[in-house]
Every structure is written in structure tokens, then in C-alpha cells.
Design a protein around this motif. Structure first.
Motif, PDB file in Angstrom:
ATOM      1  N   MET A  84     -34.789  14.332 -11.063  1.00  0.00           N
ATOM      2  CA  MET A  84     -35.720  13.729 -10.021  1.00  0.00           C
ATOM      3  C   MET A  84     -34.963  13.048  -8.867  1.00  0.00           C
ATOM      4  O   MET A  84     -35.224  13.063  -7.759  1.00  0.00           O
ATOM      5  CB  MET A  84     -36.819  13.045 -10.702  1.00  0.00           C
ATOM      6  CG  MET A  84     -37.756  13.717 -11.532  1.00  0.00           C
ATOM      7  SD  MET A  84     -38.717  15.003 -10.788  1.00  0.00           S
ATOM      8  CE  MET A  84     -39.827  14.144  -9.868  1.00  0.00           C
ATOM      9  N   ASP A  85     -33.923  12.214  -9.448  1.00  0.00           N
ATOM     10  CA  ASP A  85     -33.173  11.346  -8.600  1.00  0.00           C
ATOM     11  C   ASP A  85     -32.266  12.251  -7.470  1.00  0.00           C
ATOM     12  O   ASP A  85     -31.746  11.846  -6.565  1.00  0.00           O
ATOM     13  CB  ASP A  85     -32.504  10.402  -9.223  1.00  0.00           C
ATOM     14  CG  ASP A  85     -33.223   9.269  -9.635  1.00  0.00           C
ATOM     15  OD1 ASP A  85     -34.230   9.085  -9.304  1.00  0.00           O
ATOM     16  OD2 ASP A  85     -32.758   8.431 -10.607  1.00  0.00           O
ATOM     17  N   THR A  86     -31.921  13.475  -7.876  1.00  0.00           N
ATOM     18  CA  THR A  86     -30.981  14.373  -7.074  1.00  0.00           C
ATOM     19  C   THR A  86     -31.786  14.522  -5.846  1.00  0.00           C
ATOM     20  O   THR A  86     -31.113  14.952  -4.830  1.00  0.00           O
ATOM     21  CB  THR A  86     -30.709  15.804  -7.622  1.00  0.00           C
ATOM     22  OG1 THR A  86     -31.886  16.444  -8.056  1.00  0.00           O
ATOM     23  CG2 THR A  86     -29.884  15.445  -8.912  1.00  0.00           C
ATOM     24  N   GLN A  87     -33.184  14.430  -5.600  1.00  0.00           N
ATOM     25  CA  GLN A  87     -33.906  14.592  -4.380  1.00  0.00           C
ATOM     26  C   GLN A  87     -33.895  13.249  -3.515  1.00  0.00           C
ATOM     27  O   GLN A  87     -34.222  13.381  -2.227  1.00  0.00           O
ATOM     28  CB  GLN A  87     -35.172  14.920  -4.713  1.00  0.00           C
ATOM     29  CG  GLN A  87     -35.423  16.249  -5.501  1.00  0.00           C
ATOM     30  CD  GLN A  87     -34.673  17.608  -4.837  1.00  0.00           C
ATOM     31  OE1 GLN A  87     -34.809  17.830  -3.681  1.00  0.00           O
ATOM     32  NE2 GLN A  87     -33.593  17.993  -5.666  1.00  0.00           N
ATOM     33  N   LYS A  88     -33.222  12.268  -3.836  1.00  0.00           N
ATOM     34  CA  LYS A  88     -33.374  10.764  -3.210  1.00  0.00           C
ATOM     35  C   LYS A  88     -31.944  10.848  -2.471  1.00  0.00           C
ATOM     36  O   LYS A  88     -31.071  11.526  -2.699  1.00  0.00           O
ATOM     37  CB  LYS A  88     -33.503   9.729  -4.207  1.00  0.00           C
ATOM     38  CG  LYS A  88     -34.876   9.768  -4.777  1.00  0.00           C
ATOM     39  CD  LYS A  88     -35.027   8.703  -5.764  1.00  0.00           C
ATOM     40  CE  LYS A  88     -36.624   8.268  -6.381  1.00  0.00           C
ATOM     41  NZ  LYS A  88     -36.467   7.317  -7.379  1.00  0.00           N
ATOM     42  N   SER A  89     -31.987   9.697  -1.596  1.00  0.00           N
ATOM     43  CA  SER A  89     -30.929   9.520  -0.773  1.00  0.00           C
ATOM     44  C   SER A  89     -29.786   9.159  -1.520  1.00  0.00           C
ATOM     45  O   SER A  89     -29.929   8.429  -2.454  1.00  0.00           O
ATOM     46  CB  SER A  89     -31.251   8.316   0.234  1.00  0.00           C
ATOM     47  OG  SER A  89     -30.206   8.057   1.115  1.00  0.00           O
TER      48      SER A  89
ATOM     49  N   SER B 116     -26.816  16.816 -14.560  1.00  0.00           N
ATOM     50  CA  SER B 116     -27.450  16.041 -13.379  1.00  0.00           C
ATOM     51  C   SER B 116     -26.626  14.713 -13.056  1.00  0.00           C
ATOM     52  O   SER B 116     -26.821  14.439 -11.744  1.00  0.00           O
ATOM     53  CB  SER B 116     -28.946  15.728 -13.705  1.00  0.00           C
ATOM     54  OG  SER B 116     -28.902  14.772 -15.054  1.00  0.00           O
TER      55      SER B 116
ATOM     56  N   ARG C 200     -22.680  13.854  -5.548  1.00  0.00           N
ATOM     57  CA  ARG C 200     -23.347  13.306  -4.142  1.00  0.00           C
ATOM     58  C   ARG C 200     -22.620  11.910  -3.879  1.00  0.00           C
ATOM     59  O   ARG C 200     -22.750  11.537  -2.642  1.00  0.00           O
ATOM     60  CB  ARG C 200     -24.663  13.389  -4.456  1.00  0.00           C
ATOM     61  CG  ARG C 200     -25.404  14.746  -4.689  1.00  0.00           C
ATOM     62  CD  ARG C 200     -26.883  14.484  -4.878  1.00  0.00           C
ATOM     63  NE  ARG C 200     -27.491  13.895  -3.843  1.00  0.00           N
ATOM     64  CZ  ARG C 200     -28.513  13.272  -3.735  1.00  0.00           C
ATOM     65  NH1 ARG C 200     -28.865  12.576  -4.971  1.00  0.00           N
ATOM     66  NH2 ARG C 200     -29.325  12.874  -2.910  1.00  0.00           N
TER      67      ARG C 200
END
Length: 140
Positions: free
Chosen positions: A41-46, A89, A96
Motif C-alpha cells: 500500500m505504501d508504494t502508492q505514497k510519496s 515490496s 523509490r
């Protein structure tokens, strides 16, 4: 009472599916799946929210426990899957982090944001000009 508990335990242990579902080989990985779900889910955050040290620690943690999930007897493939998903992940998060902080991602994002801001200002100026034209036409 002890005989009743023994009878229930024997009933559970006689069925391989219920024996597995009532074991730590099942509930350990199930309860541990919160970590990879959160990471995915954190892969979609800044990317500026990513902690590099924590990501590195979780990469090492998942790699270690992927190894140990296959070293125990019987092999725990559900635990392996849990740590495999977490490893993938966390490696994504590590990429990232490195891209944002060390490989020019922050500057590229700031440049993109400034160009968007410039375009937004130009659109606002055009809207003001159009508004002025409409007001002039309405007053006639």
C-alpha cells in the motif's frame, strides 16, 4: 474436563486441514501478512515519506526469514510467501527511496511541479482575461 479437551484435540489433529489451520505454521504467517500488505500500500505514497534505514532493515529481515521458512521442518511455504511479498515490496520501496533522494528524482519532481505551477498561472491569467471580456460584453 481434561478428557473432553483431549477428545477435542484428538478430533482437530485427526483432520490434516484443521490440524494445519490450528497450528503456528498457519497463524504465524497470517498475522505477519500485515507487514507486506502495508508495504504494498505504501508504494502508492510519496517517496519523500520513505525511511531508507527502515527499508534496508526490512529487506534484510525478509531475506533472512525467507531462508528460515524453508529451513524449518516441515517447510513453511506460507511464511516464505509472506516474506517474499515483503522482500519484493521493500526492494521496490528501496528503489523509490534511492531514485528520489540520490538519483535526481526530487529535482525532477520539483521541476515538474514548477512547470505545472507555471501552466496553472498561465491558465488563471487566461481565465481572468476571458472574465474581463465577458464582463465588458455584459455591460454593453
Amino acid at each position: 474436563m481434561a478428557a473432553f479437551v483431549k477428545a477435542i484435540n484428538a478430533k482437530i489433529r485427526s483432520n490434516p486441514v484443521s490440524d494445519y489451520v490450528c497450528s503456528t505454521h498457519f497463524w504465524g504467517p497470517v498475522s505477519n501478512f500485515g507487514i507486506p500488505v502495508a508495504a504494498v500500500m505504501d508504494t502508492q505514497k510519496s517517496p519523500d515519506l520513505i525511511s531508507g534505514t527502515m527499508t534496508f532493515a526490512l529487506v534484510i529481515y525478509s531475506a533472512t526469514f525467507m531462508r528460515y521458512s524453508l529451513a524449518v521442518q516441515p517447510k513453511n511455504y506460507l511464511l516464505f510467501l509472506c516474506h517474499f511479498v515483503n522482500e519484493a515490496s521493500q526492494l521496490t520501496q528501496g528503489y523509490r527511496f534511492m531514485n528520489y533522494h540520490h538519483w535526481g528524482g526530487k529535482e525532477a519532481l520539483e521541476k515538474a511541479n514548477s512547470s505545472v505551477t507555471g501552466a496553472l498561472e498561465a491558465v488563471k491569467a487566461q481565465a481572468k482575461a476571458a472574465e474581463a471580456k465577458v464582463e465588458a460584453a455584459v455591460k454593453k
